[in-house]
Write a protein that holds these residues in place. Sequence first.
Motif, PDB file in Angstrom:
ATOM      1  N   UNK A 145       0.849  -1.187   0.000  1.00 52.39           N
ATOM      2  CA  UNK A 145       0.000   0.000   0.000  1.00 52.39           C
ATOM      3  C   UNK A 145       0.886   1.239   0.000  1.00 52.39           C
ATOM      4  N   UNK A 146       0.496   2.233  -0.789  1.00 51.57           N
ATOM      5  CA  UNK A 146       1.181   3.533  -0.798  1.00 51.57           C
ATOM      6  C   UNK A 146       0.723   4.275   0.460  1.00 51.57           C
ATOM      7  N   UNK A 147       1.675   4.774   1.248  1.00 52.39           N
ATOM      8  CA  UNK A 147       1.296   5.563   2.425  1.00 52.39           C
ATOM      9  C   UNK A 147       2.448   6.472   2.844  1.00 52.39           C
ATOM     10  N   UNK A 148       2.103   7.514   3.563  1.00 54.10           N
ATOM     11  CA  UNK A 148       3.112   8.414   4.123  1.00 54.10           C
ATOM     12  C   UNK A 148       3.660   7.754   5.387  1.00 54.10           C
ATOM     13  N   UNK A 149       4.539   6.770   5.177  1.00 55.02           N
ATOM     14  CA  UNK A 149       5.053   5.987   6.302  1.00 55.02           C
ATOM     15  C   UNK A 149       6.568   6.129   6.453  1.00 55.02           C
ATOM     16  N   UNK A 150       7.135   7.166   5.813  1.00 53.79           N
ATOM     17  CA  UNK A 150       8.575   7.388   5.929  1.00 53.79           C
ATOM     18  C   UNK A 150       8.850   8.850   6.278  1.00 53.79           C
ATOM     19  N   UNK A 151       9.553   9.049   7.375  1.00 50.15           N
ATOM     20  CA  UNK A 151       9.961  10.404   7.751  1.00 50.15           C
ATOM     21  C   UNK A 151      11.069  10.845   6.797  1.00 50.15           C
ATOM     22  N   UNK A 152      10.917  12.040   6.241  1.00 47.14           N
ATOM     23  CA  UNK A 152      11.896  12.573   5.303  1.00 47.14           C
ATOM     24  C   UNK A 152      12.803  13.555   6.030  1.00 47.14           C
ATOM     25  N   UNK A 153      14.094  13.212   6.069  1.00 48.46           N
ATOM     26  CA  UNK A 153      15.054  14.076   6.761  1.00 48.46           C
ATOM     27  C   UNK A 153      16.010  14.746   5.771  1.00 48.46           C
ATOM     28  N   UNK A 154      15.801  14.487   4.476  1.00 45.84           N
ATOM     29  CA  UNK A 154      16.654  15.074   3.449  1.00 45.84           C
ATOM     30  C   UNK A 154      15.836  15.892   2.450  1.00 45.84           C
ATOM     31  N   UNK A 155      14.967  15.216   1.703  1.00 43.44           N
ATOM     32  CA  UNK A 155      14.291  15.849   0.574  1.00 43.44           C
ATOM     33  C   UNK A 155      13.121  16.744   0.964  1.00 43.44           C
ATOM     34  N   UNK A 156      12.293  16.335   1.919  1.00 41.45           N
ATOM     35  CA  UNK A 156      11.069  17.080   2.253  1.00 41.45           C
ATOM     36  C   UNK A 156      10.964  17.415   3.732  1.00 41.45           C
ATOM     37  N   UNK A 157      12.087  17.366   4.405  1.00 41.92           N
ATOM     38  CA  UNK A 157      12.157  17.732   5.813  1.00 41.92           C
ATOM     39  C   UNK A 157      13.614  17.735   6.228  1.00 41.92           C
ATOM     40  N   UNK A 158      13.844  17.909   7.512  1.00 43.00           N
ATOM     41  CA  UNK A 158      15.209  17.904   8.050  1.00 43.00           C
ATOM     42  C   UNK A 158      15.249  16.953   9.246  1.00 43.00           C
ATOM     43  N   UNK A 207      13.278  18.672  11.874  1.00 41.98           N
ATOM     44  CA  UNK A 207      11.861  18.837  11.564  1.00 41.98           C
ATOM     45  C   UNK A 207      11.508  17.950  10.370  1.00 41.98           C
ATOM     46  N   UNK A 208      11.386  16.639  10.607  1.00 44.56           N
ATOM     47  CA  UNK A 208      11.144  15.715   9.491  1.00 44.56           C
ATOM     48  C   UNK A 208       9.801  15.950   8.812  1.00 44.56           C
ATOM     49  N   UNK A 209       9.816  15.741   7.508  1.00 40.27           N
ATOM     50  CA  UNK A 209       8.577  15.711   6.749  1.00 40.27           C
ATOM     51  C   UNK A 209       8.159  14.269   6.564  1.00 40.27           C
ATOM     52  N   UNK A 210       7.229  14.048   5.658  1.00 39.55           N
ATOM     53  CA  UNK A 210       6.773  12.697   5.341  1.00 39.55           C
ATOM     54  C   UNK A 210       6.803  12.500   3.834  1.00 39.55           C
ATOM     55  N   UNK A 211       7.245  11.334   3.413  1.00 42.72           N
ATOM     56  CA  UNK A 211       7.166  10.962   2.009  1.00 42.72           C
ATOM     57  C   UNK A 211       6.503   9.595   1.899  1.00 42.72           C
ATOM     58  N   UNK A 212       6.024   9.341   0.702  1.00 39.84           N
ATOM     59  CA  UNK A 212       5.346   8.077   0.451  1.00 39.84           C
ATOM     60  C   UNK A 212       6.342   6.936   0.362  1.00 39.84           C
ATOM     61  N   UNK A 213       5.895   5.808   0.803  1.00 40.13           N
ATOM     62  CA  UNK A 213       6.658   4.575   0.660  1.00 40.13           C
ATOM     63  C   UNK A 213       5.659   3.447   0.467  1.00 40.13           C
ATOM     64  N   UNK A 214       6.152   2.328   0.042  1.00 40.31           N
ATOM     65  CA  UNK A 214       5.307   1.141  -0.083  1.00 40.31           C
ATOM     66  C   UNK A 214       5.443   0.338   1.192  1.00 40.31           C
ATOM     67  N   UNK A 215       4.338   0.228   1.888  1.00 43.70           N
ATOM     68  CA  UNK A 215       4.257  -0.495   3.142  1.00 43.70           C
ATOM     69  C   UNK A 215       3.711  -1.888   2.831  1.00 43.70           C
ATOM     70  N   UNK A 216       4.408  -2.926   3.279  1.00 44.08           N
ATOM     71  CA  UNK A 216       3.966  -4.300   2.995  1.00 44.08           C
ATOM     72  C   UNK A 216       2.640  -4.562   3.696  1.00 44.08           C
ATOM     73  N   UNK A 217       1.595  -4.758   2.892  1.00 40.48           N
ATOM     74  CA  UNK A 217       0.259  -5.069   3.388  1.00 40.48           C
ATOM     75  C   UNK A 217      -0.345  -6.086   2.426  1.00 40.48           C
TER      76      UNK A 217
END
Length: 175
Positions: free
Chosen positions: A31-44, A47-57
């Motif tokens: 499933x596509x979901x915002x399940x990854x904290x982004x510390x490079x591209x969309x956050x620091x 102050x982490x952001x969130x990016x989409x990842x494929x979560x095993x479901x």
Amino acid sequence: MALWVFGYGSLLWNPGFDVAESVIGTLPGYARSFCMRSIHHRGTEENPGLVLALDHQPEHACSGMALRAAPGTEDATIAYLRERELISSAYLETNLQVTLADERVVDAVVYVIDEAHEQYCGGLPLEEQAQIIAQAVGGRGPNTEYLYNTAEHLTSVGLHDADLDWLCARVKSLQ
């Protein structure tokens, strides 16, 4: 041999490599979901952001785009993708079968979340996701841009993600 890559997030609207063919595809078991904290591209890191990842479901399937790299660019494409997607080792590069809209089945490079990685944050409520996305900014820009571009591109190719639609509306209301 053809190199196929499965795009479900920013690869949809910013693949970064020469694409010879782009076909809607379905990846079972994820499933596509915002399940990854982004510390490079969309956050620091602070102050982490969130990016989409494929979560095993196992009971889900993710619709996205299967992208075939232009012939002769396979090695350069994989090198580029590894530099981009494996920046913090939160993704695992794997090869999985994707069923294309025209019923072909292809082996594709797919970047799935490593659930053991410290950046994994599966199961966050949508409201919490919206609060994070509304304010995070990283090296590639605002987290909102990532959300809006992904949702817009999915809609433009006839794929709808109810969670992304809700997040877009909620994040816009927070701004």
